[in-house]
Design a protein around this motif. Structure first.
Motif, PDB file in Angstrom:
ATOM      1  N   LEU A 291       5.180  -1.774  43.571  1.00 33.35           N
ATOM      2  CA  LEU A 291       4.310  -2.677  43.443  1.00 33.35           C
ATOM      3  C   LEU A 291       4.394  -3.817  44.238  1.00 33.35           C
ATOM      4  CD1 LEU A 291       1.998  -3.995  41.930  1.00 33.35           C
ATOM      5  CD2 LEU A 291       3.663  -4.599  40.037  1.00 33.35           C
ATOM      6  N   CYS A 292       5.767  -4.048  44.525  1.00 35.22           N
ATOM      7  CA  CYS A 292       5.953  -5.201  45.434  1.00 35.22           C
ATOM      8  C   CYS A 292       5.693  -5.102  46.879  1.00 35.22           C
ATOM      9  CB  CYS A 292       7.594  -5.305  45.604  1.00 35.22           C
ATOM     10  SG  CYS A 292       8.259  -6.946  46.579  1.00 35.22           S
ATOM     11  N   LEU A 293       5.763  -3.740  47.420  1.00 33.61           N
ATOM     12  CA  LEU A 293       5.398  -3.298  48.690  1.00 33.61           C
ATOM     13  C   LEU A 293       3.888  -3.478  48.872  1.00 33.61           C
ATOM     14  CD1 LEU A 293       7.785  -0.221  49.470  1.00 33.61           C
ATOM     15  CD2 LEU A 293       7.941  -2.712  50.413  1.00 33.61           C
ATOM     16  N   VAL A 294       3.077  -2.859  47.858  1.00 33.18           N
ATOM     17  CA  VAL A 294       1.641  -2.921  47.923  1.00 33.18           C
ATOM     18  C   VAL A 294       1.103  -4.293  47.929  1.00 33.18           C
ATOM     19  CG1 VAL A 294      -0.608  -2.288  46.559  1.00 33.18           C
ATOM     20  CG2 VAL A 294       1.212  -0.486  46.710  1.00 33.18           C
ATOM     21  N   LEU A 295       1.681  -5.165  46.966  1.00 36.53           N
ATOM     22  CA  LEU A 295       1.239  -6.667  47.044  1.00 36.53           C
ATOM     23  C   LEU A 295       1.622  -7.312  48.223  1.00 36.53           C
ATOM     24  CD1 LEU A 295       0.059  -8.768  45.116  1.00 36.53           C
ATOM     25  CD2 LEU A 295       2.326  -9.094  44.500  1.00 36.53           C
ATOM     26  N   LYS A 299      -3.596  -8.879  52.083  1.00 35.39           N
ATOM     27  CA  LYS A 299      -3.877 -10.187  52.890  1.00 35.39           C
ATOM     28  C   LYS A 299      -3.692 -11.315  51.607  1.00 35.39           C
ATOM     29  CE  LYS A 299      -7.221 -12.614  55.532  1.00 35.39           C
ATOM     30  NZ  LYS A 299      -8.708 -12.666  55.778  1.00 35.39           N
ATOM     31  N   PRO A 300      -2.697 -12.430  52.253  1.00 31.41           N
ATOM     32  CA  PRO A 300      -2.432 -13.291  50.979  1.00 31.41           C
ATOM     33  C   PRO A 300      -3.754 -14.299  50.936  1.00 31.41           C
ATOM     34  CG  PRO A 300      -1.518 -13.805  53.163  1.00 31.41           C
ATOM     35  CD  PRO A 300      -1.923 -12.723  53.360  1.00 31.41           C
ATOM     36  N   SER A 301      -4.757 -14.016  50.329  1.00 34.90           N
ATOM     37  CA  SER A 301      -5.947 -14.820  50.194  1.00 34.90           C
ATOM     38  C   SER A 301      -5.722 -15.864  49.053  1.00 34.90           C
ATOM     39  CB  SER A 301      -7.223 -13.609  49.841  1.00 34.90           C
ATOM     40  OG  SER A 301      -8.290 -14.464  49.319  1.00 34.90           O
ATOM     41  N   ASP A 307     -12.002 -15.273  37.897  1.00 33.85           N
ATOM     42  CA  ASP A 307     -10.795 -15.262  37.102  1.00 33.85           C
ATOM     43  C   ASP A 307      -9.712 -16.393  37.215  1.00 33.85           C
ATOM     44  OD1 ASP A 307     -11.595 -12.842  35.685  1.00 33.85           O
ATOM     45  OD2 ASP A 307     -10.715 -11.755  37.403  1.00 33.85           O
ATOM     46  N   GLY A 308      -9.880 -16.944  38.439  1.00 34.42           N
ATOM     47  CA  GLY A 308      -8.944 -18.241  38.750  1.00 34.42           C
ATOM     48  C   GLY A 308      -7.623 -17.901  39.015  1.00 34.42           C
ATOM     49  N   ILE A 309      -7.385 -16.579  39.308  1.00 38.13           N
ATOM     50  CA  ILE A 309      -6.095 -16.000  40.023  1.00 38.13           C
ATOM     51  C   ILE A 309      -6.532 -15.558  41.244  1.00 38.13           C
ATOM     52  CG2 ILE A 309      -4.105 -14.931  39.666  1.00 38.13           C
ATOM     53  CD1 ILE A 309      -4.830 -14.982  36.677  1.00 38.13           C
ATOM     54  N   SER A 310      -5.549 -15.926  42.487  1.00 34.78           N
ATOM     55  CA  SER A 310      -5.865 -15.277  43.661  1.00 34.78           C
ATOM     56  C   SER A 310      -4.461 -14.224  43.975  1.00 34.78           C
ATOM     57  CB  SER A 310      -5.647 -16.487  44.559  1.00 34.78           C
ATOM     58  OG  SER A 310      -4.608 -17.240  44.659  1.00 34.78           O
ATOM     59  N   VAL A 311      -4.789 -13.565  45.098  1.00 36.72           N
ATOM     60  CA  VAL A 311      -3.490 -12.862  45.350  1.00 36.72           C
ATOM     61  C   VAL A 311      -2.251 -13.582  46.252  1.00 36.72           C
ATOM     62  CG1 VAL A 311      -2.842 -11.055  47.290  1.00 36.72           C
ATOM     63  CG2 VAL A 311      -5.145 -10.820  46.326  1.00 36.72           C
ATOM     64  N   ASP A 312      -2.642 -14.611  46.568  1.00 41.75           N
ATOM     65  CA  ASP A 312      -1.443 -15.633  46.954  1.00 41.75           C
ATOM     66  C   ASP A 312      -0.686 -16.137  45.766  1.00 41.75           C
ATOM     67  OD1 ASP A 312      -0.248 -17.652  48.807  1.00 41.75           O
ATOM     68  OD2 ASP A 312      -1.017 -19.164  47.256  1.00 41.75           O
ATOM     69  N   MET A 313      -1.330 -16.371  44.648  1.00 41.51           N
ATOM     70  CA  MET A 313      -0.538 -16.517  43.166  1.00 41.51           C
ATOM     71  C   MET A 313       0.415 -15.267  42.942  1.00 41.51           C
ATOM     72  SD  MET A 313      -3.244 -18.564  41.266  1.00 41.51           S
ATOM     73  CE  MET A 313      -4.302 -20.019  41.761  1.00 41.51           C
ATOM     74  N   PHE A 314      -0.254 -14.262  42.783  1.00 41.65           N
ATOM     75  CA  PHE A 314       0.695 -13.139  42.594  1.00 41.65           C
ATOM     76  C   PHE A 314       1.840 -13.086  43.277  1.00 41.65           C
ATOM     77  CE2 PHE A 314      -3.280 -11.148  40.693  1.00 41.65           C
ATOM     78  CZ  PHE A 314      -2.910 -11.311  39.544  1.00 41.65           C
ATOM     79  N   ARG A 315       1.701 -13.129  44.723  1.00 37.73           N
ATOM     80  CA  ARG A 315       2.792 -13.237  45.620  1.00 37.73           C
ATOM     81  C   ARG A 315       3.886 -14.602  45.557  1.00 37.73           C
ATOM     82  NH1 ARG A 315       0.594 -11.532  51.481  1.00 37.73           N
ATOM     83  NH2 ARG A 315       2.814 -11.920  51.923  1.00 37.73           N
ATOM     84  N   ARG A 316       3.173 -15.650  45.275  1.00 37.16           N
ATOM     85  CA  ARG A 316       4.204 -16.689  44.810  1.00 37.16           C
ATOM     86  C   ARG A 316       5.149 -16.512  43.947  1.00 37.16           C
ATOM     87  NH1 ARG A 316       3.022 -21.943  47.210  1.00 37.16           N
ATOM     88  NH2 ARG A 316       1.293 -22.036  48.880  1.00 37.16           N
TER      89      ARG A 316
END
Length: 334
Positions: A291-295, A299-301, A307-316
């Motif tokens: 999951l970490c590798l896929v995330l 792209k850190p959009s 939903d109010g949640i971005s990919v950048d938030m998941f990575r942070r």
């Protein structure tokens, strides 16, 4: 006639060929004044003549709101004619400045990511783990995650500033100054027209060079951001209301509908049955490292969407929410 906003300020302007400066009581100017007064209008002209050879004031400006008149005067004609212009300045009561667009943002730059990851790892995620359906798990996760973010980076409304004009070169500014001098001097109509043509061409060249520099600096991935001030923003579209089940039913019906529309062959067509095997498609659960590798390959959009949640938030904040994300994804795979 010009009618303003619903405050209903009426302005009547025109050249009625009657001098308003003649003192006689039965002059055309006095008769016009009485006529306009009958209809609730009042002449708001200046007392200076507009046609200099005859020392007469021929242009008439009348308004229904003389209390809104802030200034009246005469502007000298810049093309050498003896007929000047009457001008009137009205105060627009009740008409405010148009509001600028606003957007909602979270400022995550000043958030201590290590502290927030620790706070998220200690949060109570049991409502997420106790749910069975992936959609219910996601709603519970979203409620808990956003409540934690609201404590350190609440959503704020930001008013967007209008984009500024592209910079002009020194040669273009010099042309603008020469055009302004030709306009103020008077009697230089041909020179003014030529300078005006040169100014417009120089401004277009400066704009083209500016946007080309911005494109070269931003790269191919930011073409839309650079060109948005030129071609306008995207039109807002409504979110489709189709459910996943409705989409599945539609795609499943394509095959039978296509087969029903094909005419039957005149002769029997031999059918070759496909080879039947015992294998099947079974998605396997993933682990935290996968999951970490896929995330991190995404792209850190920073676009949050509905939903109010971005990919950048998941990575942070992966180290505080990674186990919960893994549970939701494996539940969805199962």
């Amino acid at each position: 006639m010009v009618a303003s906003h619903p405050g209903a300020t009426l302005v009547l302007a025109g050249d009625l060929n009657c001098c308003l400066l003649k003192p006689a009581a039965d002059s055309p100017g006095h008769r016009l004044t009485r006529l306009l007064t009958t209809y609730g209008l009042r002449i708001a002209n200046t007392e200076h003549p507009t046609y200099r050879p005859a020392n007469s004031l021929l242009d008439v400006i009348a308004t229904s709101r003389p209390d809104l008149v802030t200034r009246a005067g005469v502007t000298r004609c810049q093309y050498g004619t003896p007929h000047d212009f009457t001008r009137l300045v009205l105060r627009c009561g009740g008409a405010g400045r148009p509001s600028r667009p606003t957007v909602q943002r979270r400022c995550l730059q000043k958030v201590d990511s290590e502290q927030l990851n620790l706070q998220l790892s200690e949060a109570d995620w049991s409502p997420v783990l106790l749910r069975e359906r992936p959609a219910d798990k996601w709603e519970e996760f979203r409620a808990i995650f956003l409540s934690q973010l609201d404590g350190v980076a609440p959503v704020t409304r930001v008013r967007l500033s209008p984009p500024g004009a592209p910079p002009l070169t020194a040669d273009t500014r010099q042309l603008l100054a020469e055009r302004r001098q030709a306009l103020q001097a008077g009697g230089q109509r041909d020179r003014y027209k030529e300078l005006n043509r040169q100014c417009r061409g120089a401004i277009r060249r400066d704009q083209t060079a500016h946007y080309q520099r911005e494109l070269d600096k931003a790269g191919p991935g930011s073409v839309w951001r650079v060109l948005r001030p030129i071609i306008g923003s995207k039109k807002e579209t409504a979110v489709p209301s189709a459910t996943p089940d409705a989409l599945n039913d539609y795609y499943v019906s394509i095959g039978p509908a296509t087969a029903a529309s094909v005419p039957r062959p005149a002769a029997t067509v031999p059918v070759r049955l496909p080879r039947v095997t015992t294998s099947g498609f079974r998605p396997q659960p993933i682990d935290l490292d996968t999951l970490c590798l896929v995330l991190w390959s995404m792209k850190p959009s920073r676009a949050t969407g509905l939903d109010g949640i971005s990919v950048d938030m998941f990575r942070r904040y992966f180290w505080g929410t990674g186990q919960i994300l893994l549970d939701m994804i494996n539940t969805s795979l199962r």
